[in-house]
Design a protein around this motif. Sequence first.
Motif, PDB file in Angstrom:
ATOM      1  N   GLN A 148       7.193 -12.769   8.950  1.00  0.00           N
ATOM      2  CA  GLN A 148       7.226 -12.684  10.410  1.00  0.00           C
ATOM      3  C   GLN A 148       7.013 -11.245  10.899  1.00  0.00           C
ATOM      4  O   GLN A 148       6.330 -11.024  11.906  1.00  0.00           O
TER       5      GLN A 148
ATOM      6  N   ALA B  37       3.355 -10.697  10.739  1.00  0.00           N
ATOM      7  CA  ALA B  37       2.638 -11.438  11.779  1.00  0.00           C
ATOM      8  C   ALA B  37       2.785 -10.763  13.144  1.00  0.00           C
ATOM      9  O   ALA B  37       1.801 -10.599  13.879  1.00  0.00           O
ATOM     10  N   ILE B  38       4.005 -10.371  13.481  1.00  0.00           N
ATOM     11  CA  ILE B  38       4.258  -9.744  14.784  1.00  0.00           C
ATOM     12  C   ILE B  38       3.558  -8.389  14.877  1.00  0.00           C
ATOM     13  O   ILE B  38       2.876  -8.093  15.869  1.00  0.00           O
TER      14      ILE B  38
ATOM     15  N   THR C 142       2.867 -21.206  10.045  1.00  0.00           N
ATOM     16  CA  THR C 142       3.894 -20.592  10.886  1.00  0.00           C
ATOM     17  C   THR C 142       3.582 -19.122  11.115  1.00  0.00           C
ATOM     18  O   THR C 142       3.681 -18.614  12.243  1.00  0.00           O
ATOM     19  N   GLU C 143       3.182 -18.438  10.045  1.00  0.00           N
ATOM     20  CA  GLU C 143       2.831 -17.012  10.166  1.00  0.00           C
ATOM     21  C   GLU C 143       1.617 -16.829  11.067  1.00  0.00           C
ATOM     22  O   GLU C 143       1.602 -15.932  11.923  1.00  0.00           O
TER      23      GLU C 143
ATOM     24  N   THR D  56       2.621 -17.233  14.700  1.00  0.00           N
ATOM     25  CA  THR D  56       3.315 -16.042  15.203  1.00  0.00           C
ATOM     26  C   THR D  56       2.331 -14.918  15.480  1.00  0.00           C
ATOM     27  O   THR D  56       2.438 -14.205  16.489  1.00  0.00           O
TER      28      THR D  56
ATOM     29  N   ALA E 280       0.413 -15.741  18.639  1.00  0.00           N
ATOM     30  CA  ALA E 280       1.316 -15.628  19.793  1.00  0.00           C
ATOM     31  C   ALA E 280       1.504 -14.176  20.218  1.00  0.00           C
ATOM     32  O   ALA E 280       1.723 -13.889  21.401  1.00  0.00           O
ATOM     33  N   ASN E 281       1.419 -13.258  19.250  1.00  0.00           N
ATOM     34  CA  ASN E 281       1.616 -11.840  19.539  1.00  0.00           C
ATOM     35  C   ASN E 281       0.314 -11.069  19.719  1.00  0.00           C
ATOM     36  O   ASN E 281       0.327  -9.847  19.835  1.00  0.00           O
TER      37      ASN E 281
END
Length: 289
Positions: A179, A182-183, A229-230, A233, A236-237
């Motif tokens: 995460q 990813a962020i 999922t990664e 994320t 999304a960012n």
Amino acid sequence: MHYEGNMIRPPSEANSILLQATVGCSHNKCTFCAAYKGERFKIKSDDIIMEDIAFAAQYCRRQDRLFLCDGDALIIPQKRLVKFLTEIKRQLPWVTRVGTYANHKSLSMKSLDELKELRELGLKIAYMGLETGDDQTLKHVRKGCDSEKMIAMGKKCREAGIQLSITVLVGLAGRERSQEHAIATGKVLSAIDPEYVGALSLMIVPGTELYTEYEAGDFPILEPDEVLTELGTMIANTNLTNGLFHANHASNYLPIRAKMPEDKEKTLALINKALDGKVALKPEWMRAL
């Protein structure tokens, strides 16, 4: 054409004239990459490159794009690169776009004015491997720079008017920093704001240092749902003002082609459907580099 070694080009350059100006990669230290292992980087002689341009002028009249191979042709000294691009422009006037790989090192060696000069001579797109915006992961995979440097070099390329296509690697940070990776990657992509982003899912290649870590049990490969999922994320960012976010490479479980920002929410919804088992994923045997 005179080709040497393990020559690689981006998927989007499949129909381009492939002019090999360098052999190998000027960095060649990334722990996940086996593309140029054992190859010593070199710039090919002017005579060979000029011969290949002349060959293309005679036999490649149906192709209107040209890609400078190999791993980092942008590192060629400016005077020589100007000479090659000038000759391409003269002998191949139908070529509308020249592309090349670029990394933080080669971009840092060119001034903004030099990059603008190359743009005027036809260099219209550069492909840069960011891989991750997470500084800890960048250090671990021996990328050779931090996220701040990546942002600065990406912005310089864009300021010069050269389109930028950035590659990121889903799964590169392993499970613990998934995460964070990813962020941070989304934030770096947003800061650079490239025209194109290409997301690949990590496939560990035998013979690499990362593979050795994997065999020793020190690097876990993400499961498909963890990969999705990664990726979710990361998207999304990521805030692009007018870019394409691709995750349709053969390595990916779920093909994605999103125009940003308008397709962002629709793409996140698709990923969630896949996580819920409502969208089929590519089987493992169909994945490839």
